[in-house]
Design an enzyme around this catalytic site. Structure first.
Site, short mmCIF file in Angstrom:
data_model
loop_
_atom_site.label_atom_id
_atom_site.label_comp_id
_atom_site.label_asym_id
_atom_site.label_seq_id
_atom_site.Cartn_x
_atom_site.Cartn_y
_atom_site.Cartn_z
N ASP A 1 -4.70 -32.49 -20.86
CA ASP A 1 -3.46 -32.75 -21.50
C ASP A 1 -2.25 -32.27 -20.66
O ASP A 1 -1.80 -32.62 -19.79
CB ASP A 1 -3.60 -32.20 -22.81
CG ASP A 1 -2.49 -32.81 -23.88
OD1 ASP A 1 -1.94 -33.66 -23.86
OD2 ASP A 1 -2.32 -31.90 -24.72
N ARG B 1 -15.46 -35.13 -35.07
CA ARG B 1 -16.19 -34.84 -33.89
C ARG B 1 -17.44 -35.83 -33.72
O ARG B 1 -17.88 -36.19 -32.81
CB ARG B 1 -16.74 -33.53 -33.89
CG ARG B 1 -15.83 -32.65 -33.54
CD ARG B 1 -16.44 -31.20 -33.34
NE ARG B 1 -15.44 -29.86 -33.45
CZ ARG B 1 -14.70 -29.53 -32.49
NH1 ARG B 1 -14.26 -30.28 -31.36
NH2 ARG B 1 -13.85 -28.30 -32.67
P1 5GP Z 1 -4.33 -28.72 -22.27
O1 5GP Z 1 -4.65 -27.17 -21.97
O2 5GP Z 1 -4.65 -29.51 -21.14
O3 5GP Z 1 -2.75 -28.84 -22.89
O4 5GP Z 1 -5.27 -28.97 -23.46
C1 5GP Z 1 -6.34 -29.42 -23.56
C2 5GP Z 1 -7.37 -29.19 -24.79
O5 5GP Z 1 -6.42 -29.67 -25.62
C3 5GP Z 1 -8.46 -30.32 -24.65
O6 5GP Z 1 -9.40 -29.51 -24.08
C4 5GP Z 1 -8.60 -30.65 -26.30
O7 5GP Z 1 -9.24 -29.59 -26.75
C5 5GP Z 1 -7.23 -30.47 -26.91
N1 5GP Z 1 -6.38 -31.79 -26.74
C6 5GP Z 1 -5.50 -32.28 -25.99
N2 5GP Z 1 -5.18 -33.66 -26.44
C7 5GP Z 1 -6.12 -33.80 -27.63
C8 5GP Z 1 -6.22 -34.91 -28.60
O8 5GP Z 1 -5.67 -36.10 -28.37
N3 5GP Z 1 -7.17 -34.71 -29.47
C9 5GP Z 1 -7.68 -33.54 -29.50
N4 5GP Z 1 -8.75 -33.63 -30.54
N5 5GP Z 1 -7.85 -32.53 -28.58
C10 5GP Z 1 -6.98 -32.54 -27.96
#
Ligand code: 5GP
Length: 179
Positions: free
Chosen positions: A102, A164
């Site tokens: 993300d 989940r």
């Molecule tokens: P980042 O560090 O890249 O911002 O976040 C990664 C983590 O954010 C992912 O491993 C996930 O757990 C969570 N995440 C990001 N987008 C989503 C989403 O649309 N739904 C859910 N359930 N988790 C998300």
């Protein structure tokens, strides 16, 4: 479809077909070595178990947890390692299964983590990528699906620990997480 979801973004059959492709890609990369496949709990759990079962390569399995979300839908600061690996990855080829890239901060934390522990190589396979939300310049080596910016649940992904076990990936209705 679950009543709390707005729409199915990726159906179960589409997920299964793409996971086979990811496994075949990994098999091509690792013939001859025994990598350690690491599941980043909990969001990657369904992806991880389907992925390693679809692989022909011998792999060892390990688990860790990195979290920045709590019970929210936006990341709450720097990712923290909540659960460490069971085994050493010193000198090993590592396959990391991620649920979503993300902002990219979790992946940067994990890349540093494996480099500090002396992994010989790191191959990151992600189920989902949301490039429009990226804050740091990082990417996976294999992405199953590029998705739009919506809050997704199912196939391992949660909101406040729920959803989940849905077999598909769906956008959660806004009123569910804004109420
Ligand atoms: P980042 O560090 O890249 O911002 O976040 C990664 C983590 O954010 C992912 O491993 C996930 O757990 C969570 N995440 C990001 N987008 C989503 C989403 O649309 N739904 C859910 N359930 N988790 C998300």
């Amino acid at each position: 479809m679950h009543k709390d979801c707005e729409k199915i973004v990726i159906g179960a059959e589409e997920i299964a077909a793409r996971v086979q492709e990811a496994a075949a890609w990994l098999d091509g990369r690792f013939c001859g070595s025994v990598p350690v496949a690491v599941c980043n709990l909990k969001g990657s759990v369904m992806f991880f178990t389907d992925l390693v079962r679809a692989m022909k390569t011998d792999v060892e399995l390990d688990f860790m947890a990195v979290s920045s979300y709590g019970n929210e839908t936006v990341a709450a600061g720097r990712p923290k390692i909540k659960k460490h690996l069971f085994s050493s990855v010193q000198g090993r080829d590592v396959i990391l299964a991620e649920d979503i890239v993300d902002t990219g901060r979790t992946l940067v934390t994990l890349r540093n983590f494996f480099a500090e522990r002396g992994a010989k190589s790191l191959t990151v396979v992600t189920l989902l990528d949301k490039p429009s939300r990226r804050k740091v310049n990082v990417s996976a080596d294999f992405t199953c699906f590029v998705v739009e910016d919506a809050f997704l649940v199912g196939y391992g992904l949660d909101y406040a620990e729920r959803y989940r076990n849905l077999p598909y990936i769906a956008a959660l209705r806004r009123d569910v997480y804004e109420s």
